[in-house]
Design an enzyme around this catalytic site. Sequence first.
Site, PDB file in Angstrom:
ATOM      1  N   ILE A   1      74.754  25.241  37.709  1.00 39.88           N
ATOM      2  CA  ILE A   1      76.185  25.089  37.432  1.00 39.88           C
ATOM      3  C   ILE A   1      76.514  25.567  36.009  1.00 39.88           C
ATOM      4  O   ILE A   1      77.499  26.269  35.779  1.00 39.88           O
ATOM      5  CB  ILE A   1      76.585  23.597  37.604  1.00 39.88           C
ATOM      6  CG1 ILE A   1      76.428  23.192  39.073  1.00 39.88           C
ATOM      7  CG2 ILE A   1      77.991  23.327  37.108  1.00 39.88           C
ATOM      8  CD1 ILE A   1      77.357  23.899  40.025  1.00 39.88           C
TER       9      ILE A   1
ATOM     10  N   CYS B   1      63.531  32.057  15.893  1.00 44.30           N
ATOM     11  CA  CYS B   1      62.939  31.361  17.045  1.00 44.30           C
ATOM     12  C   CYS B   1      62.199  30.107  16.632  1.00 44.30           C
ATOM     13  O   CYS B   1      61.807  29.306  17.470  1.00 44.30           O
ATOM     14  CB  CYS B   1      61.952  32.293  17.751  1.00 44.30           C
ATOM     15  SG  CYS B   1      60.445  32.570  16.785  1.00 44.30           S
TER      16      CYS B   1
ATOM     17  N   MET C   1      64.528  40.426   6.819  1.00 43.44           N
ATOM     18  CA  MET C   1      64.809  40.253   8.257  1.00 43.44           C
ATOM     19  C   MET C   1      63.566  39.806   8.998  1.00 43.44           C
ATOM     20  O   MET C   1      63.432  40.033  10.194  1.00 43.44           O
ATOM     21  CB  MET C   1      65.380  41.531   8.844  1.00 43.44           C
ATOM     22  CG  MET C   1      64.633  42.773   8.457  1.00 43.44           C
ATOM     23  SD  MET C   1      65.654  44.227   8.740  1.00 43.44           S
ATOM     24  CE  MET C   1      64.698  45.460   7.912  1.00 43.44           C
TER      25      MET C   1
ATOM     26  N   ALA D   1      62.917  52.186   8.279  1.00 39.27           N
ATOM     27  CA  ALA D   1      61.922  53.254   8.215  1.00 39.27           C
ATOM     28  C   ALA D   1      60.681  52.891   7.405  1.00 39.27           C
ATOM     29  O   ALA D   1      60.024  53.754   6.839  1.00 39.27           O
ATOM     30  CB  ALA D   1      62.556  54.548   7.672  1.00 39.27           C
TER      31      ALA D   1
ATOM     32  N   CYS E   1      70.565  32.859  23.504  1.00 41.42           N
ATOM     33  CA  CYS E   1      71.007  33.448  24.770  1.00 41.42           C
ATOM     34  C   CYS E   1      72.061  32.603  25.473  1.00 41.42           C
ATOM     35  O   CYS E   1      72.876  33.118  26.216  1.00 41.42           O
ATOM     36  CB  CYS E   1      69.813  33.646  25.708  1.00 41.42           C
ATOM     37  SG  CYS E   1      69.155  32.111  26.395  1.00 41.42           S
TER      38      CYS E   1
ATOM     39  N   GLU F   1      57.010  50.022  11.105  1.00 41.13           N
ATOM     40  CA  GLU F   1      57.271  50.768  12.321  1.00 41.13           C
ATOM     41  C   GLU F   1      56.047  51.363  13.012  1.00 41.13           C
ATOM     42  O   GLU F   1      55.994  51.386  14.239  1.00 41.13           O
ATOM     43  CB  GLU F   1      58.247  51.912  11.996  1.00 41.13           C
ATOM     44  CG  GLU F   1      59.565  51.413  11.471  1.00 41.13           C
ATOM     45  CD  GLU F   1      60.612  52.511  11.466  1.00 41.13           C
ATOM     46  OE1 GLU F   1      60.343  53.561  10.868  1.00 41.13           O
ATOM     47  OE2 GLU F   1      61.671  52.307  12.050  1.00 41.13           O
TER      48      GLU F   1
HETATM   49  C1  LIG Z   1      66.354  30.275  32.750  1.00 41.89           C
HETATM   50  C2  LIG Z   1      66.187  29.849  34.193  1.00 41.89           C
HETATM   51  C3  LIG Z   1      65.048  30.249  34.870  1.00 41.89           C
HETATM   52  C4  LIG Z   1      64.872  29.862  36.197  1.00 41.89           C
HETATM   53  N1  LIG Z   1      63.756  30.300  36.853  1.00 41.89           N
HETATM   54  C5  LIG Z   1      63.590  29.965  38.162  1.00 41.89           C
HETATM   55  C6  LIG Z   1      62.465  30.426  38.895  1.00 41.89           C
HETATM   56  O1  LIG Z   1      61.599  31.128  38.373  1.00 41.89           O
HETATM   57  N2  LIG Z   1      62.358  30.076  40.200  1.00 41.89           N
HETATM   58  C7  LIG Z   1      63.295  29.291  40.812  1.00 41.89           C
HETATM   59  O2  LIG Z   1      63.150  28.991  41.978  1.00 41.89           O
HETATM   60  N3  LIG Z   1      64.366  28.841  40.137  1.00 41.89           N
HETATM   61  C8  LIG Z   1      64.535  29.166  38.845  1.00 41.89           C
HETATM   62  N4  LIG Z   1      65.634  28.730  38.174  1.00 41.89           N
HETATM   63  C9  LIG Z   1      66.639  27.988  38.911  1.00 41.89           C
HETATM   64  C10 LIG Z   1      66.472  26.495  38.768  1.00 41.89           C
HETATM   65  O3  LIG Z   1      65.265  26.093  39.318  1.00 41.89           O
HETATM   66  C11 LIG Z   1      67.623  25.853  39.519  1.00 41.89           C
HETATM   67  O4  LIG Z   1      68.801  26.210  38.861  1.00 41.89           O
HETATM   68  C12 LIG Z   1      67.507  24.366  39.521  1.00 41.89           C
HETATM   69  O5  LIG Z   1      66.427  23.928  40.270  1.00 41.89           O
HETATM   70  C13 LIG Z   1      68.764  23.727  40.039  1.00 41.89           C
HETATM   71  O6  LIG Z   1      68.669  22.347  39.792  1.00 41.89           O
HETATM   72  P1  LIG Z   1      69.681  21.604  38.819  1.00 41.89           P
HETATM   73  O7  LIG Z   1      69.337  20.176  38.884  1.00 41.89           O
HETATM   74  O8  LIG Z   1      69.694  22.180  37.477  1.00 41.89           O
HETATM   75  O9  LIG Z   1      71.042  21.937  39.572  1.00 41.89           O
HETATM   76  P2  LIG Z   1      72.514  21.815  39.053  1.00 41.89           P
HETATM   77  O10 LIG Z   1      72.908  23.028  38.297  1.00 41.89           O
HETATM   78  O11 LIG Z   1      72.714  20.515  38.369  1.00 41.89           O
HETATM   79  O12 LIG Z   1      73.241  21.815  40.453  1.00 41.89           O
HETATM   80  C14 LIG Z   1      73.109  22.918  41.299  1.00 41.89           C
HETATM   81  C15 LIG Z   1      73.805  22.734  42.630  1.00 41.89           C
HETATM   82  O13 LIG Z   1      73.098  21.805  43.422  1.00 41.89           O
HETATM   83  C16 LIG Z   1      73.949  20.797  43.923  1.00 41.89           C
HETATM   84  N5  LIG Z   1      73.166  19.569  43.929  1.00 41.89           N
HETATM   85  C17 LIG Z   1      72.342  19.126  42.947  1.00 41.89           C
HETATM   86  N6  LIG Z   1      71.761  17.993  43.349  1.00 41.89           N
HETATM   87  C18 LIG Z   1      72.230  17.714  44.576  1.00 41.89           C
HETATM   88  C19 LIG Z   1      72.003  16.657  45.497  1.00 41.89           C
HETATM   89  N7  LIG Z   1      71.163  15.672  45.229  1.00 41.89           N
HETATM   90  N8  LIG Z   1      72.668  16.685  46.657  1.00 41.89           N
HETATM   91  C20 LIG Z   1      73.530  17.698  46.956  1.00 41.89           C
HETATM   92  N9  LIG Z   1      73.783  18.690  46.128  1.00 41.89           N
HETATM   93  C21 LIG Z   1      73.131  18.708  44.954  1.00 41.89           C
HETATM   94  C22 LIG Z   1      75.114  20.759  42.964  1.00 41.89           C
HETATM   95  O14 LIG Z   1      76.279  20.293  43.616  1.00 41.89           O
HETATM   96  C23 LIG Z   1      75.222  22.184  42.528  1.00 41.89           C
HETATM   97  O15 LIG Z   1      76.031  22.892  43.431  1.00 41.89           O
HETATM   98  C24 LIG Z   1      65.844  29.080  36.842  1.00 41.89           C
HETATM   99  C25 LIG Z   1      66.993  28.673  36.162  1.00 41.89           C
HETATM  100  C26 LIG Z   1      67.168  29.054  34.839  1.00 41.89           C
HETATM  101  C27 LIG Z   1      68.407  28.640  34.114  1.00 41.89           C
HETATM  102  S1  FES Z   2      69.966  29.578  23.604  1.00 54.10           S
HETATM  103 FE1  FES Z   2      69.296  28.063  24.909  1.00 54.10          FE
HETATM  104  S2  FES Z   2      67.619  28.953  25.867  1.00 54.10           S
HETATM  105 FE2  FES Z   2      68.442  30.590  24.750  1.00 54.10          FE
HETATM  106  S1  FES Z   3      62.136  35.825  16.524  1.00 53.80           S
HETATM  107 FE1  FES Z   3      60.335  34.716  16.079  1.00 53.80          FE
HETATM  108  S2  FES Z   3      60.132  34.983  13.971  1.00 53.80           S
HETATM  109 FE2  FES Z   3      61.796  36.276  14.463  1.00 53.80          FE
END
Ligand SMILES: Cc1cc2nc3c(=O)[nH]c(=O)nc-3n(C[C@H](O)[C@H](O)[C@H](O)COP(=O)(O)OP(=O)(O)OC[C@H]3O[C@@H](n4cnc5c(N)ncnc54)[C@H](O)[C@@H]3O)c2cc1C
Ligand code: FES
Ligand code: FES
Length: 1305
Positions: free
Chosen positions: A234, A91, A1016, A1057, A18, A1239
Amino acid sequence: VLFLTLISVRLTGTKSGCGGGGCGACTVMVSRYQPATKTIVHYSANACLLPVCQLYGAAITTVEGIGSSKTRIHPVQERIAKAHGSQCGFCTPGMVMSMYALLRNKPKPTMDDITQALGGNLCRCTGYRPIVDGCRTFCQVRVSLCCFIIQPLKIHFLQPNLQEKPRLFDQEKFLPLDPTQELIFPPELIAANPQILTFHGERMTWVSPTSLEELVQFRAKNSKAPLVMGNTNIGPDIKFKGILHPLIISPMRVKELFEVSEGADGVWVGAGSSLSELQSLLEKMVPQLPEEKTELFRALIQQLRNLGSLQIRNVASLGGNIVSAYPNSDLNPVLAAGNCKVKVISTGGSREVPLNQDFFVGFGKTILKPEDVVVSVFIPFTRKGEYVRALRQAPRKEVSFATVTTGMRVLFSEGSRVVQEVSLYFGGMGPTTINATKTCKAITGRLWDEETLNQAYDALLEELDLPPSAPGGKVEFRRSLTLSLLFKFNLEVLQKLKELPEKLQPLPKEIQPSLQDFQVSTRPSVIHITNTWQYFHNASPLLQHVPKDQDSQDPVGRPMMHRSAISQATGEAVYCDDIPKTDGELFMVLVTSSRAHAKITSLDVSEALKLPGVVDVITANDVPGKKARPMFGYEQELLAENQVFCVGQTVCAVLADTKTHAKRGAAAVKITYEDLPDPIFTIEDAIEKSSYYEPRRMFARGDVTEAFKTCDRVYEGQIRLGGQEHFYMEPQSMLVVPVGEEKEFKVYISTQWPTLIQVHTVAETLDIQSNRVTCHVKRLGGAFGGKVIVTSVLASITSVAAWKTNRAVRCVLERGEDMLITGGRHPVLGKYKVGFMNDGRIMAVDYYYYANAGCFVDESVLISEKILLHLDNVYNIPNMRGHSAACRTNLPSNTAFRGFGVPQGLLVVENMVNDVAMALGRPVREVNMYKGPSATHYKFEFSPENLHRCWELCKLKSDYSARRQAVDQFNQQNRWRKKGIALIPIKVSVGVCQAGALVHIYKDGSVLVTHGGTEMGQGIHTKMQQVASRELHIPTSKIFLSETSTGTVPNTCPSAASFGTDANGMAVKEACEILYRRLEPIRLKDPKGSWESWIKEAHLQKISLSATGFFRGEDLYYDWEKMEGHPYSYFTFGVCCSEVELDCLTGDYRTLRTDIVMDIGRSINPSVDIGQIEGAFTQGLGLYTLEELKYSPTGILYSRGPSQYKIPGVCDVPLKFNVYLLPDSYNPHAIYSSKGIGEPTLFLGSSVFFAIKDAVTAARSDSGLSGPFFLDTPATPERACLACASPFIKKVDKPGSFKPWALDI
Ligand SMILES: Cc1cc2nc3c(=O)[nH]c(=O)nc-3n(C[C@H](O)[C@H](O)[C@H](O)COP(=O)(O)OP(=O)(O)OC[C@H]3O[C@@H](n4cnc5c(N)ncnc54)[C@H](O)[C@@H]3O)c2cc1C
Ligand code: FES
Ligand code: FES
């Protein structure tokens, strides 16, 4: 990111499913030295989001690093493989690494640890049960909870006198886990580097300061540069939104951001701490503090457990989550409600800023200044009489952003129920975290009682309003959730208040059962239905026995591991995109239409061609042969020339030296359009405008119109089934290589149908003979019907690119592109009028089926025909009429998907039967079933005996009658939680086509088998190995299958199928029989000789050791004029019983138990077949209850990745899951009496839907509603909750006419 680096150094074991942190296929282990504690920490992380620069000083372990088939495989790799946890295998490396990282930290994990660790890893094939079974062998503690006990897999037998006691795998033979053998952390990485680090890329610079002062200075000078910590916000922005940050600052080495200090009032936690670190810290502190002080801590822990996946929490930072200010951040509402604050520093000095309603100012915005750095976050202890809760509702129980998420806190004046302070923060109700201030005001200073709360609901409803077209949709649901989550908070507070010395009024009667549930829940998460695997009962498949006289070496009928499982678990398995880059190879990226129906007025590629690395742009003018693919009387253009018919249709393709350059080139192509009027998106639109693909089909038996007149009752109903995305873990992938002479091409591709690619795709598109094209398929990372037609169109375009440039061209779609461009399962609207008698007999049904086919015909007409041919399912209804139409709309073309119309058709049939049962208030399935020698509505004669045996056995094994009663009793005792149970039968047809095989025996006695089927994940190569082993009387170790190729077996049928094994098995059998016969004289002459000696002798005697096999298949046909025929060879029967528990306040549900009994004849490989049954069931569960495609009103697909489109995760597997194979079943139509299984069981996933419907029925009854009602699929929490019609739902006004955010297509 790290993923790309791994690929560039040929470490291809780590997969990309993904690219956005949502699937776990790219999981690796990161190890770091922590100077403060002088320890080394290990954690799992997603390579697709890990910036390489961030990894300075870290060690990365990939799947290749922990074990290899050449040296020694790791116990995790071995156990997942041998427990049959790897089907297509795409996976598997991710699963292995998640588990490996867990074991590095905890060699004896609990089941809860395992499910947490695997929560972020998606698998589309297995249904997870075997993966968990393999991993569970590391748990050494016997956990006993309720009546379910975790123990090694047990097999039950219904048949006496069995010679063998087969098990799916033999745990005793597993390699032991020896933590001392693991890789050590490289000592050279322990030394600290005091220098500022700077990395320069093509367009970006990365700076990593070492002190807070340096960080503040950098930030002051570059206030637009983001601070990157976990990169989980980011990273996706750069990748998916194309945002460019010329400078990135990494505070990872600034120690102040990781410090923790406990004070008298609470704890300061460094903003750089990862969410996992925060969780561990809080979990450590909670038991050490008085309970009343830790209300906020516990609420945060609860929220953290449900936030993202472990891989995300291991890298995402606390500060990052706060500053990202997501509208549905899970932490911010709790932090704000809990009176937390942040310490901020800039060149102007440091200050403390409260996290309250003033902090969050808009979408992704806070009041902080751009140069501010958040250093730490203060989390206070709670006071006596203060209660904090975090409640959330999400589309999937785990790894899913919340629909609505809350942080709620109340402080009571000492010893009373008078509210001194209250905070109610909500996420998901606007552009940012919102405080319901007016509601809080209405509560403050008053007694916490029913009257106050009733006023609070009204205030909340008014305060947290949403316009009907609000982004994210689900407006009615979201509004009702604010009320029901407050109600849940109320229940918890009332429960707490009971503990106060003051005498309280008894609780309102109707809420008591709910409260009891809150008390017993061990993981009081979203739904208060425990979803730990501690409750997961071992599956107990009823394995068939092999005959007493069967040779012990003969593998047929015995469970045998997927032949590539070890390669897949070690990351050695080669998928299409793992093929090394060839000299001069180009990458192709498609440019797709942004309009649903428009004329193309200009196409300007000049800017793209100027960009670095871009080599060429392919348009329709470049196609040397056929520019369009004819299908069922319609044509599908390969590249749109003058007009586009959907968003996502391919217009041209950019070729460049790298994928990154090709993507930039594609973004620079300018297309202008002139919109055409009235695009059609929904089925209703298509019906109104009579927009259909012809022929539409009609079928009739008996006299429906007359029969209605004699029925006791007549009812009209309908059901809509949403579409489904294939979500094969390996996206569409191909590589076309021009050989360089005589117009010859080699095509390496992930397809189910090599012959289609060879003959009708590449040869026809390039206008060359098919003998110049060889199509090679090693394996596919899942397909499910989605790698036939769409793949062929993509392969045509790729071959044109290779033709034009005379260079190898690779095309591998990203997940988002794949979901946008390729259609999926047809959404269907089914309407019916049914006439029945008071005794339950259904006398007449008139069905109308409309399938949303999209903008090209594809196989839609065939699918709508198959729907009509399954109009009866297992019911003998004397008068039936069916009409089906494939609707032409301006959406991407829908195509084949596991079941090919049957899952849609049968859902309508079963819903109709369900409605009749509801109308009569009694079960009606049995009374309407086929009995005795029967004939289908198309006059196909068959015996339903095995159907009845499955039905009875399923009732028996599931203890249906007793559980039905228990469910009813539970429902009487509970107001807000309901259970439902459903028993669903299937009769699915299988038709067997022709097939070919080629078997070579080499001089050393080794055997190479090739056949027309593609591997597959369904295990066809494993089964073919078993067939060859039986026929040649040699062990499977001497038999090898390399690939499927049109150069070895020509003119094949698709692997689809469910007939792959039936047909190809017969062909392999024949080829082997021929060879074995040829050896007969030698064998007779030297009966004691070895296989090798016979082969040597045969070669000396110049006997050909190569043979082809061919299987004709049956002559299948159907005459739509006469309405009769023989369209199929046989039926596969099955019955499934599922029970669910539904939280009526949020619509969340959990499948408590599923029992499946399948008639699959005599299985060639029970472990493979059980894998198919469980995998298909789980895919069906996703289709009917979870997976939701969202299209904008202008036809743009919103749901383009795992973040927006939820396939079942490990959290969705039934807590108790049993699969039984019907004994004593034989099938004369297929090899060794087996039956096709790929299927049929998908439809059994609908048992969960009908169980939900049963639970909703009970909830409606409490609201004074009875009789049939409409519930569409997927029965998401939104739909289930709205259908429950609770008082909270009734409070929310229904919007009048408005433009919805998303369409019901
Ligand atoms: C697949 C996926 C699932 C997620 N599911 C959830 C969920 O269920 N619930 C939820 O709440 N969140 C969820 N998130 C979001 C995730 O929690 C936030 O993206 C994460 O907490 C951001 O933290 P980071 O360190 O990765 O930020 P970064 O991507 O590194 O930075 C994000 C931003 O924060 C700023 N920043 C970071 N640290 C500081 C600092 N110390 N001071 C000032 N600015 C700062 C940066 O400048 C930037 O703008 C998900 C994200 C993904 C990718
Ligand atoms: S390819 Fe990284 S989580 Fe899906
Ligand atoms: S995606 Fe898990 S075995 Fe195919």
